[in-house]
Design an enzyme around this catalytic site. Structure first.
Site, PDB file in Angstrom:
ATOM      1  CB  SER A   9      -0.908   0.011   1.230  1.00  0.00           C
ATOM      2  OG  SER A   9      -1.517   1.283   1.380  1.00  0.00           O
ATOM      3  CG  HIS A  34      -3.968  -1.644  -1.580  1.00  0.00           C
ATOM      4  ND1 HIS A  34      -5.034  -2.405  -1.983  1.00  0.00           N
ATOM      5  CD2 HIS A  34      -4.419  -0.886  -0.536  1.00  0.00           C
ATOM      6  CE1 HIS A  34      -6.083  -2.146  -1.214  1.00  0.00           C
ATOM      7  NE2 HIS A  34      -5.741  -1.224  -0.331  1.00  0.00           N
ATOM      8  CG  ASP A  36      -5.151   2.136   1.384  1.00  0.00           C
ATOM      9  OD1 ASP A  36      -6.107   1.346   1.271  1.00  0.00           O
ATOM     10  OD2 ASP A  36      -4.023   1.784   1.775  1.00  0.00           O
ATOM     11  CG  MET A  38      -8.616   6.793   3.274  1.00  0.00           C
ATOM     12  SD  MET A  38      -7.732   6.678   4.843  1.00  0.00           S
ATOM     13  CE  MET A  38      -6.718   5.233   4.545  1.00  0.00           C
ATOM     14  CG  HIS A  67      -9.567  -0.004  -0.181  1.00  0.00           C
ATOM     15  ND1 HIS A  67      -9.018  -0.283   1.050  1.00  0.00           N
ATOM     16  CD2 HIS A  67     -10.920  -0.055  -0.002  1.00  0.00           C
ATOM     17  CE1 HIS A  67      -9.983  -0.497   1.920  1.00  0.00           C
ATOM     18  NE2 HIS A  67     -11.144  -0.352   1.318  1.00  0.00           N
ATOM     19  CG  MET A  69     -11.357   2.786   2.647  1.00  0.00           C
ATOM     20  SD  MET A  69      -9.921   2.640   3.745  1.00  0.00           S
ATOM     21  CE  MET A  69      -8.605   2.914   2.559  1.00  0.00           C
ATOM     22  CG  MET A 138     -11.403  -3.042   5.389  1.00  0.00           C
ATOM     23  SD  MET A 138      -9.816  -2.550   4.697  1.00  0.00           S
ATOM     24  CE  MET A 138      -9.112  -1.601   6.056  1.00  0.00           C
ATOM     25  CG  ASP A 171      -5.859  -2.937   3.626  1.00  0.00           C
ATOM     26  OD1 ASP A 171      -4.876  -2.787   4.370  1.00  0.00           O
ATOM     27  OD2 ASP A 171      -6.300  -2.032   2.888  1.00  0.00           O
TER      28      ASP A 171
END
Length: 213
Positions: A9, A34, A36, A38, A67, A69, A138, A171
């Site tokens: 990540s 990966h 992330d 957010m 991913h 979020m 998660m 993850d």
């Protein structure tokens, strides 16, 4: 047989030299990158957006495992798809209809993943499983890197593997020891941030994670 996948990540990478970091982990043997994302609403942190995905796309040939979020993923699927994402995963806990989000990801010819938080049971996504290519479990509360692995999530992975034959990604709190537990429970894809990027030798860290297979 499903491939043994290691997906470092970039949340834990040095953002002052992100392109170089991505190239280094590719050379070190990573399978996916990966990413992330957010938004400060769905989780209490803000990270990156499509512009960063676009900027690292030329730096690697590896699949970009994005991913989301975020509270309203449907609004941003097009942007992330066009930025170069290969896999787009969103959370089952959103207010939008997850079926419509999956259809949108598929419209852009990307692989679709659905994610569940530690307290969300697999019953929440069971009807969606035929539509998706991957489930991301998660094993920490999403939002921040460096949290401890929640062991209570392992039975969830085991039960999911009984009914889902595609990629199961985990993850949160992944290291050499928890990687073994995840593999034994049925996961085949591991996301690791601080364990890889905090290591002096990225290649050795990735090999250690593979040792749990």
């Amino acid at each position: 047989m499903l491939k043994n996948i290691i997906a470092p990540s970039i949340l834990s990478a040095d953002f002052s030299k992100l392109g170089q970091e991505v190239r280094l982990i590719e050379d070190a043997g990573a399978d996916w990158i990966h990413v992330d994302v957010m938004d400060g609403h769905f989780v209490p942190n803000i990270t990156i957006g499509p512009a960063v995905v676009s900027s690292i796309r030329p730096a690697t040939k590896l699949p970009l495992d994005v991913h989301l979020m975020i509270k309203n993923p449907g609004k941003y699927i097009e942007s992330f798809a066009k930025a170069g994402s290969d896999i787009i995963t969103f959370h089952s806990e959103i207010e939008e209809d997850p079926r419509e989000v999956i259809k949108l990801i598929k419209y852009y010819n990307k692989k679709a993943g659905i994610s569940i938080k530690p307290k969300t049971g697999i019953g929440a996504i069971e009807k969606l499983l035929p539509m998706v290519d991957m489930v991301l479990v998660m094993t920490v509360e999403p939002g921040f890197a460096g949290q401890n692995f929640i062991m209570d999530c392992l039975p969830k992975i085991e039960n999911l593997r009984k009914i889902f034959k595609k990629d199961i990604e985990v993850d949160g709190g992944i290291n050499e020891e928890t990687a073994i537990d995840c593999r034994k429970s049925g996961a085949n894809a591991l996301v690791a941030g601080s364990y890889v990027f905090g290591a002096k030798d990225y290649s050795a860290a990735i090999k250690n994670l593979r040792g749990g297979a």
